[in-house]
Design a protein around this motif. Structure first.
Motif, PDB file in Angstrom:
ATOM      1  N   GLY C 145     -32.560  21.121  18.885  1.00  0.00           N
ATOM      2  CA  GLY C 145     -33.210  19.994  18.227  1.00  0.00           C
ATOM      3  C   GLY C 145     -34.443  20.443  17.461  1.00  0.00           C
ATOM      4  O   GLY C 145     -34.690  19.998  16.338  1.00  0.00           O
TER       5      GLY C 145
ATOM      6  N   GLU D 265     -25.915  13.999  24.851  1.00  0.00           N
ATOM      7  CA  GLU D 265     -26.928  13.167  25.509  1.00  0.00           C
ATOM      8  C   GLU D 265     -26.580  12.921  26.966  1.00  0.00           C
ATOM      9  O   GLU D 265     -27.432  12.989  27.854  1.00  0.00           O
ATOM     10  N   LEU D 294     -34.253   9.956  28.243  1.00  0.00           N
ATOM     11  CA  LEU D 294     -33.790  10.219  26.876  1.00  0.00           C
ATOM     12  C   LEU D 294     -34.002   9.012  25.972  1.00  0.00           C
ATOM     13  O   LEU D 294     -34.460   9.145  24.842  1.00  0.00           O
ATOM     14  N   ILE D 297     -37.671   8.545  25.082  1.00  0.00           N
ATOM     15  CA  ILE D 297     -38.179   9.475  24.065  1.00  0.00           C
ATOM     16  C   ILE D 297     -37.921   8.906  22.670  1.00  0.00           C
ATOM     17  O   ILE D 297     -38.828   8.812  21.841  1.00  0.00           O
ATOM     18  N   GLY D 298     -36.669   8.484  22.439  1.00  0.00           N
ATOM     19  CA  GLY D 298     -36.334   7.935  21.129  1.00  0.00           C
ATOM     20  C   GLY D 298     -37.184   6.708  20.819  1.00  0.00           C
ATOM     21  O   GLY D 298     -37.708   6.544  19.715  1.00  0.00           O
ATOM     22  N   LEU D 301     -40.799   7.531  19.909  1.00  0.00           N
ATOM     23  CA  LEU D 301     -40.949   8.099  18.572  1.00  0.00           C
ATOM     24  C   LEU D 301     -40.896   7.010  17.502  1.00  0.00           C
ATOM     25  O   LEU D 301     -41.486   7.153  16.439  1.00  0.00           O
ATOM     26  N   ASN D 312     -39.052  14.487  14.459  1.00  0.00           N
ATOM     27  CA  ASN D 312     -38.527  13.802  15.649  1.00  0.00           C
ATOM     28  C   ASN D 312     -37.779  14.745  16.566  1.00  0.00           C
ATOM     29  O   ASN D 312     -37.974  14.754  17.772  1.00  0.00           O
ATOM     30  N   GLN D 316     -38.381  15.589  20.471  1.00  0.00           N
ATOM     31  CA  GLN D 316     -37.321  15.364  21.443  1.00  0.00           C
ATOM     32  C   GLN D 316     -37.019  16.633  22.216  1.00  0.00           C
ATOM     33  O   GLN D 316     -36.963  16.639  23.443  1.00  0.00           O
ATOM     34  N   ILE D 320     -37.595  17.181  26.220  1.00  0.00           N
ATOM     35  CA  ILE D 320     -36.498  17.476  27.141  1.00  0.00           C
ATOM     36  C   ILE D 320     -36.796  18.729  27.948  1.00  0.00           C
ATOM     37  O   ILE D 320     -36.647  18.766  29.178  1.00  0.00           O
TER      38      ILE D 320
END
Ligand SMILES: Nc1ncnc2c1ncn2[C@@H]1O[C@H](COP(=O)(O)OP(=O)(O)OP(=O)(O)O)[C@@H](O)[C@H]1O
Ligand SMILES: Nc1ncnc2c1ncn2[C@@H]1O[C@H](COP(=O)(O)OP(=O)(O)OP(=O)(O)O)[C@@H](O)[C@H]1O
Ligand SMILES: O[C@@H]1[C@@H](O)[C@H](O)OC[C@H]1O
Ligand SMILES: [Mg+2]
Ligand SMILES: [Mg+2]
Lengths: 507, 293, 338, 338
Positions: C145, D265, D294, D297-298, D301, D312, D316, D320
């Motif tokens: 990523g 994911e 997870l 996090i999205g 952002l 981004n 991420q 992680i």
């Protein structure tokens, strides 16, 4: 105890069993009868085919020819442990436990107690607790196997077998990793089962044990059936002779006097490390130093700390007159200090690989010529090792995992010896080794000590410590409780120190 | 003597590209039926280097006489297309131009900056100073940058606040989630530029879920998805207009390329498709109910 | 009773094993036959050259992946790593034009920079897994990523393009041939031989295998497990940088779509080639065949429009599964209970 | 010398272990604090609800993945599987309108079809790995390609849209709440509890662990290894179908971009949660936290414009890696040589 040869039908019998792996024959028309309430020992040299026969008797392998009879009826045993349904249970020679799982989970694996689809964990835990108590094992059902010592793991295997309520219990070298005390506890269980009418088959290289516990003895040599006799008609010596096919001279080599003025090659002062507390000792050139103690006494931990396998908290080490810190196994090896593990399956050998890469792995830098590996030298080394240690693989291309247990051990020994050590630390040198080879190894140890190499022997077998070592260090709970020399090296002294009944301030 | 025409475009990973695919296949059927001696070979590729490989294969294996190519990206495909050109094939480039002028014989293009500009003009027409908008962008690419930059240039000085812009990758799910988060974050949003009809679908779902689809709120998408156009025809207030960026441009390009072999008149040159603002008034003429897009 | 100890029964081992080794080769052969039947031009010199050249990218990366996987690791970041290295190379070369002109020096600077970045990125992956003791899957999913978004960032969401004059100098690295073989193919050959040698003829290769088979045995055998594992990632990084060096002159640009899914292709090549995903058994030769197989599948699908374009993925998936099934090499034999 | 013979050092084991369990929870907590500091609206009821609902998809799939991974397998096909199931569901429901109208029956038919497909697709993956003896990675890489291209094919490359009237009936499954929690969250909760129970309280869960821990031990314990492994894929398929059932009413459509990267994911969620990728140790609770992490996090952002959009992926990736590092739970302690 069913005396004499009872004429009752054997509960399980092998009739003219032969077995080949590929085109390699390993068993030749072997027969064996197993009766209820009887302990039947199976003995033979390494690679004689004992484990193979045990696996056939429990369905894990199918014979190439011959019959298995269950209560007199020809039966094709189902594989993969399904024979347990017929009451036939095997404890494999190589530990057969799922490392990440707990004791309880392992003991009941494949036959969990459930009520309406839900695990009855309370019941299982209680049951395991009971078994553990019976056998005197001080661990919790919830301990993970990976956290146990190898002996504890073996005891768990035994518990697992005991818990199965077997009609025939087949155990392939269950005592190889046990101390005498543990063996005693284990035998108590065996006798109990016997009284209940369980038939027990038992493989061991410890002939004294065989004499003590068994009713019948069957001997194999090179895959051939040599004979079956009532134990009372045999002595350990006659057993050994049947196994080996020749007269065995003295088991232990004559003790070479060590030069008391020889330099200290290794000197350890106040070593503290995980499992080790404030340990000090010296090792002379050419000396054979025994390390005795109960399981978990910290003997292994001492040498793992010295050889860079675990971290050291404090203390100092002097090697060859200079202070040394081996912070990697490689550094220790390069200096000439090598450690041979007692756990050959998990730490010793790559079971999925052939003999050659296993043999050269530890000493690999020695085999590098220019940029590449000198495969000729490796082949030559393998040939030498096979001769020197009498490694018997009918098929030289076999995966090491398919070698007999004893031959694995010999290969492991050959592997560390490839490094030409100055200090050789052998943890349980003869675990799973037959009496003939044992003798070879003892002589070999004596010989290399005579050449000036210092040898540390960590062993739970009292006789071998006594028969072999110049001095004996006894440990208990991570500390040294005594260092014995000369006349003091005898069973009762060692036991006293090991059990904590006696303790001396060092030297 | 067959005329072999290779047609190369990106693998359809979202609806617009699928529409393009559909139009290409329809055009293939139609043109091959019309001209038995024309063989169109359609290949799609998942990334620029795969597309470069596909071009090599069209050339070395199929020995094409002409190439219609919608480059995945302009830069990386310039050289590979040039190689095809060197083999003597006629080159038609669609949508995303090459980075070196003069390679293509025919250029059929959508107009990305125009799309941004037209969208911004519509916003200016409906919003007043101090109103707030958010922007959901496409996949980070040149196309997205061109649209976004032109939009921002046009909106500049209008007094309309762009609260934030995030990439929603021309994707409904991303559109939905990004819009949900914008709604949680900004209590006052007056309009949304979704840049693409797929994103707009996600945006609308998020607005409805939050109950913020009233009060004159509106969303501007782009491209000309049939459902969107149908909605416009039906007077949908939430998505009142759309800005055209037709996936059918590939078919136009195929037509023109075949014509280059079949017609007598000159066909080389540039065909720029407008970024027309689709309103209830003109919507009917952009509605293709059979297209997947 | 010493001599007879080793009787010779070498014969039995060959049947099963050789088939396993031959599996990928057979799969490749079958594909080639299919290709030829679909269109004889498949075997034309031009197409074969294209095919080999294309395999070079994935092939070179997969050689590195063979080491990582053999030692029990995994690297998901290679595709993104290639993209970010390509991006930085381009930026650096474009920047070097002012000082060094558009000649060979600039190209060499770019290549040097690629190698440094590759080694560095590999080192980061390696240290995070070994010293950081974080699962390789997670570390490299993370760096995947990170690298991908960095290239997007450097390219401002668009495409980074190499200066046109530099491209002229650099172009031959992809497009020229030497002794009839394109340069990328030569690089592939050299990397393959080096990889094969390293894996099968050096101590390092043994160490990788040992670690992948059983880490504690390796540790007790005086192998510096962490160091060797880290090195496998560094080798992987180096391979990625070499692949990138021959990739950049092909398209002269880098963007966020560069190298997407290369990681899966590389891992697939490794496994199609017979290396075991859980480690302990690595086959460089197989990996190379695996890369050729994957490229050939793509090539064949470009050869025919019999199949709906949409179903390319289905064909690819089927062929990969069948290829590995062939590779298993024990078709027909009874499922052994053992 | 009998009783004391075997003592153990029981005490030491607990510290490390508990931290390990708490790791993902700590990571999630830290994320929430960061979210709140960035923007207090992060903790608004609406946002929390959104977050939970969104986690449901990946979370449900990841529960299934926990079984597969615990038993030593891997399933890369779940994202594509979700897409193709969604696609077929839509086709079937649209087709059922003529016969059954646009009511509940049709929706139920769609759901039933989803479950059958999920079970079937899982079974295919399972049988190919166990009976076909092909590496799970390859099997599911293959089926991933196959499923993805099938949905593209069904949708003619475009989007499949659910009949508008059915959507009305089906919508509540995504948008409505029950006792204050959206339905998808309830489904997530139920799946989680069922998964936890299956993993920790049934023989099946133990079999999965045993197989992942040591397949031959499992085999020797008369566990039907192939059957159990196959079942883990079937469970995975079921989870995918459940996730799809709550996904479809959200936007009423499916396309080739549906579910892209869900597999990564899901696997990431599983591993962040502390399950070991090589098998033998599975934690459903951790998986759930992993899925929440997870999604958070999205979400975070999207709550700030401090960071370039292009970065981004970097954030991420970093998060992680850090989350898993936290999960390791032995920060600060000296790297033991062991
Ligand atoms: N799966 C196998 N494939 C090939 N050879 C095998 C296999 N299993 C065992 N052998 C060979 O069969 C012979 C007999 O082995 P077995 O394990 O039965 O000996 P053993 O009597 O138990 O010896 P030990 O006392 O050393 O354990 C050995 O030569 C061994 O290498
Ligand atoms: N790294 C470690 N951290 C904590 N405790 C340890 C560690 N290594 C060993 N121990 C503990 O130290 C004790 C000594 O173990 P060790 O294996 O050294 O005993 P041993 O005398 O060699 O026994 P054995 O007869 O099993 O060889 C055990 O209780 C063990 O659990
Ligand atoms: O998919 C994109 C489409 O949505 C946009 O409108 O134009 C460019 C396309 O690639
Ligand atoms: Mg044996
Ligand atoms: Mg055609």
């Amino acid at each position: 105890m069913p005396d004499g040869l009872s004429i009752s039908t054997p509960i399980l019998s092998a009739d003219g069993i032969s077995k080949s792996f590929g085109s390699v024959p390993v068993l030749f028309s072997v027969s064996m009868d197993i009766r209820a309430g009887e302990v039947h020992a199976l003995i033979g040299e390494n690679g004689a085919g004992k484990s193979t026969l045990m696996k056939i008797l429990s369905g894990f392998l199918q014979p190439t020819s011959g019959h298995i009879r269950v209560e007199g009826v020809d039966t094709e045993l189902p594989g993969n442990g399904l024979s347990e349904a017929l009451g036939i249970v095997l404890i494999h020679q190589e530990l057969n436990l799922a490392e990440q799982m707990t004791v309880e989970e392992n003991v009941f694996l494949g036959r969990e107690l459930q009520s309406r689809g839900v695990l009855d964990r309370t019941a299982m835990r209680a049951a395991v607790h009971g078994f553990l108590d019976d056998i005197g094992l001080d661990i919790s059902p919830q301990d993970r196997i990976s956290q146990l010592s190898i002996a504890q793991k073996q005891m768990v295997e035994i518990v697992k077998a005991m818990s199965r309520d077997a009609k025939v219990l087949i155990m392939d070298e269950p005592t190889a990793v046990l101390t005498e005390a543990e063996t005693e506890l284990f035998f108590a269980q065996v006798r109990r089962l016997k009284e209940r009418g369980t038939a027990i088959v038992f493989v061991s290289h410890k002939l004294a044990e065989v004499s003590a516990i068994s009713d019948q003895v069957t001997v194999l040599r090179d895959g051939q059936w040599i004979g079956t006799h009532a134990t009372k008609d045999l002595t350990p010596d006659s057993m050994a002779q049947m196994m080996v096919g020749r007269e065995l001279s003295d088991l232990y080599p004559p003790m070479n006097e060590v030069d008391v003025d020889a330099d200290h090659l290794l000197s350890v002062q106040n070593l503290t490390a995980p499992g080790v507390h404030d340990v000090s000792f010296d090792l002379r050139k050419g000396e054979i130093l025994g390390f005795s103690g109960l399981i978990g006494a910290g003997r292994t931990a001492v040498f793992e700390a010295i050889c860079g396998l675990s971290s050291r908290r404090s203390g100092s080490i002097e090697f060859d007159g200079a202070s040394a810190t081996f912070d990697s196994v490689a550094a220790a090896r390069d200096a000439g200090v090598v450690y041979l593990t007692k756990d050959r399956k998990e730490k010793g050998l790559l079971l999925g690989q052939k003999m050659r890469p296993n043999l050269s792995l530890f000493a690999l830098p020695k085999f590098v010529k220019g940029l590449s590996l000198d495969q000729k030298a490796e082949d030559a080394a393998l040939e030498r090792a096979i001769r020197r240690f009498d490694i018997r693989a009918r098929d030289p291309n076999v995966n090491v995992g398919d070698l007999s247990g004893g031959n694995q051990q010999k290969l492991l020994l050959a592997k560390v010896m490839e490094c030409d050590p100055r200090i050789l630390i052998i943890d349980e040198p003869t675990r799973g080794i037959d009496v003939g080879t044992k003798q070879q190894i003892y002589h070999f140890i004596a010989a290399i000590a005579a050449e000036g190499v210092s040898v540390v022997v960590i062993s739970s077998e009292m006789p071998e410590i006594i028969g072999l070592c110049h001095r004996v260090v006894v440990m208990r709970e991570g500390e040294i409780t005594g260092i014995l020399t000369g006349e003091d090296i005898n069973e009762s002294e060692i036991v006293r120190y090991a059990a904590g009944l006696k303790r001396e301030r060092q030297q | 003597e067959n005329i072999k025409i290779g047609v190369s475009y990106p693998t359809p990973t979202h609806a617009w590209a699928a529409g393009m695919n559909w139009h290409a296949e329809k055009a293939e059927e139609r043109l091959e039926a019309l001209y038995p001696d024309v063989d169109l070979i359609l290949v799609n590729s998942p990334d620029p280097s795969a597309q470069a490989s596909a071009l090599e294969d069209l050339m070395s294996v199929h020995q094409i006489d002409a190439l219609v190519v919608l480059p995945f990206e302009s830069e990386p495909l310039t050289d590979p297309v040039l190689n095809v050109k060197k083999s003597g094939a006629l080159i038609t480039v669609v949508d995303r131009g090459l980075s070196q002028p003069g390679i293509e014989d025919i250029y059929v293009a959508g107009n990305n900056p125009e799309l941004g500009r037209v969208s911004a003009q519509y916003m200016k027409g409906r919003l007043k100073e101090g109103d707030n908008i958010v922007i959901l962008r496409g996949i980070p690419t040149l196309i997205d940058n061109e649209r976004f930059d032109a939009f921002m240039a046009e909106i500049e000085g209008s007094g309309i606040n762009v609260l934030d812009h995030k990439h929603a990758n021309w994707n409904r799910d991303d559109g939905f989630e990004v819009m949900q988060d914008f709604l949680s974050r900004f209590p006052d949003i007056d309009a949304v530029w979704a840049q693409d009809d797929d994103i707009a679908i996600g945006v609308v779902a998020a607005l409805k879920q939050a109950g913020r689809d009233g009060n004159g709120m509106f969303v501007v998408g782009g491209a000309g998805m049939k459902e969107t156009i149908k909605g416009i025809m039906d007077g949908n207030e939430l998505v009142p207009v759309d800005v055209l960026y037709p996936p059918a441009m590939i078919a136009t390009a195929m037509d023109v390329t075949v014509a280059a072999f079949k017609s007598n008149g000159p066909v080389a040159g540039r065909y720029i498709l407008g970024a027309t603002l689709i309103t209830p008034e003109n919507a009917a003429s952009f509605y293709f109910p059979d297209s997947p897009f | 009773m010493t001599e007879t100890a080793m009787s010779t029964a070498k014969s039995s081992k060959l049947n099963g094993f050789d088939l396993k080794t031959a599996g990928p080769a057979i799969a490749l052969l079958i594909l080639c036959v299919i290709g030829f039947l679909l269109n004889p031009a498949f075997l034309s010199e031009g197409n074969i050259t294209n095919l080999l050249t294309r395999s070079a990218f994935i092939g070179i990366i997969a050689v590195g992946a063979t080491f990582v996987i053999t030692a029990g690791g995994i690297d998901l970041s290679v595709g993104s790593m290639a993209a970010v290295i390509a991006g930085v190379m381009i930026i650096v070369m474009n920047g070097a034009v002012d000082t060094f002109g558009t000649g060979l020096t600039t190209v060499l600077i770019g290549c040097g920079c690629s190698i440094i970045l590759g080694l560095g990125a590999g080192l980061v992956n390696g240290l995070l897994t070994t010293k950081g003791k974080i699962e390789a899957f997670i570390v490299t999913l993370g760096t995947m990523g990170i690298y991908r978004s960095l290239v997007t960032y450097f390219a401002d969401g668009g495409t980074l393009s190499l200066n046109y004059d530099i491209r002229g100098v650099y172009r031959p690295v992809y497009y020229e041939s030497f002794l009839g073989l394109p340069i990328p193919v030569w690089v592939f050959i050299i990397v393959s031989i080096a990889g094969w040698f390293l894996m099968n003829r050096t101590a390092f290769g043994r160490y990788c295998t040992a670690i992948g088979s059983n880490e504690s045995v390796a540790k007790y055998s005086a192998i510096k497990v962490d160091r060797v594992k880290t090195l496998t990632y560094v080798i992987q990084g180096l391979c990625v940088s070499l692949a990138t060096i021959i990739y950049v002159p092909r398209l002269g640009s880098a963007s966020s779509s560069t190298g997407v899914l290369w990681e899966l292709e590389a891992i697939a090549a490794v496994i199609i080639g017979g290396t075991v995903l859980k480690g302990g058994y690595g086959r460089i030769g197989g990996t190379i065949l695996g890369a050729l197989i994957l490229t050939t599948i793509g090539n064949i699908l470009n050869f025919t429009d019999m199949i709906s374009n949409y179903l390319n993925g289905t064909m690819q998936g089927l062929i990969i599964i069948i290829a590995v099934w062939l590779q298993r090499g024990d078709w027909g034999r009874k499922t052994s209970a053992d």
